[in-house]
Enzyme design. Sequence first.
Site: not given
Ligand code: NAP
Length: 340
Positions: A141, A218, A316
């Site tokens: 990021r 996020s 972020e």
């Molecule tokens: P989630 O599936 O509830 O998982 C929680 C966190 O665990 C995530 O943030 C993800 O990190 C990490 N994670 C889960 N499985 C993983 C794996 N196999 N390997 C490495 N890291 C793992 O997450 P969530 O919050 O619903 O989000 C799903 C994805 O969408 C994530 O990748 C998240 O970053 C992305 N997202 C980003 C934003 C934003 O505003 N930037 C908003 C919503 C969702 P990572 O975040 O590093 O992937």
Amino acid sequence: MADVEREDDVAAAVREADARGEPLLVLGEGSNVVVGDEGFAGLVARMAIPGIQVERAGDRVTVDVGAGEGWDAFVTRCVSEGWRGVECLGGIPGRVGATPIQNVGAYGQEVGESIVSVRVFDRTRGRFSTMDAAACGFGYRASVFKRSDRWIVTRVRFAFDRSGESVPLRYAELVRALGVRDGDRAPAHRVRETIVALRRTKGMVVSADDPDSVSAGSFFVNPVVDAAAVARVEAAAGERPPRFDAGEGRHKLAAAWLVERAGFPKGWGSGRAGVSRKHALALVNRGGATARELLACARAIRDGVRSRFGVTLEPEPVFVGCVWDEPTGGSGEEHGHQGE
Ligand code: NAP
């Protein structure tokens, strides 16, 4: 405020702002920005450079995209053309030019993996240049562009494999929703559709019908910590935190998990700003909240997580006309630009 539709407009906007001694803010759709209550006293250049040029060579395709193109529409086009590389990044708001800034990522895929080069106006040198992926310094990021106003992104060049299959899928929730096994591939269009549907259940797809989508996505970055910090979190929580290998003996923790366990569940907060009812990492404006109220809420969460777990969450979004690192209980003076 001026729309910039050509590279010449970018150079002109920089000259105009510099001549007036005013700051310049380059905005896409503003979806990852927190603007202070006093607004921004300067020139806002709204990135609107259009155009998608495609070059095919065997199994690879190179696509040169104007920074003002909509990101989600571009992902949809890639998937429908059978270009593999961004299928996990559907449903993310904003414009193409914003994606290299923080190396947008989701579900294990990062935009930097598909970027060949980024064309920029370099304000330090006063000219355009092309930076290859290595020069962009993509990290988790992060990139050299984040929290710097030296470069203005005008075009992004991507290279994709021509394949209807996704990259191998690793995220448990996604794998479950698709009914595949960890590490399997799936048709890219199904991956995109499934991710957009998952994001919708979390309030992460901007929609007029969803009050929980009134957020900057996020609010906190997942912290990357050492083994001792993981042990402290485990001791404080009384359970093992979800964690992911981040290389070099470090671990990525899930910020949302820390936020919830520190006493800030979904829906937390009785004011006009609070935690989304659908995701503990999104802070929503429930109607009429000021930036001060939003920041107070975010700092309360940061402080709560720090005192419970000893981990300091970093925000972020990009702050404009307000600052993040103000001591708690500060004067509330939030003028000027955020520093590094
Ligand atoms: P989630 O599936 O509830 O998982 C929680 C966190 O665990 C995530 O943030 C993800 O990190 C990490 N994670 C889960 N499985 C993983 C794996 N196999 N390997 C490495 N890291 C793992 O997450 P969530 O919050 O619903 O989000 C799903 C994805 O969408 C994530 O990748 C998240 O970053 C992305 N997202 C980003 C934003 C934003 O505003 N930037 C908003 C919503 C969702 P990572 O975040 O590093 O992937």
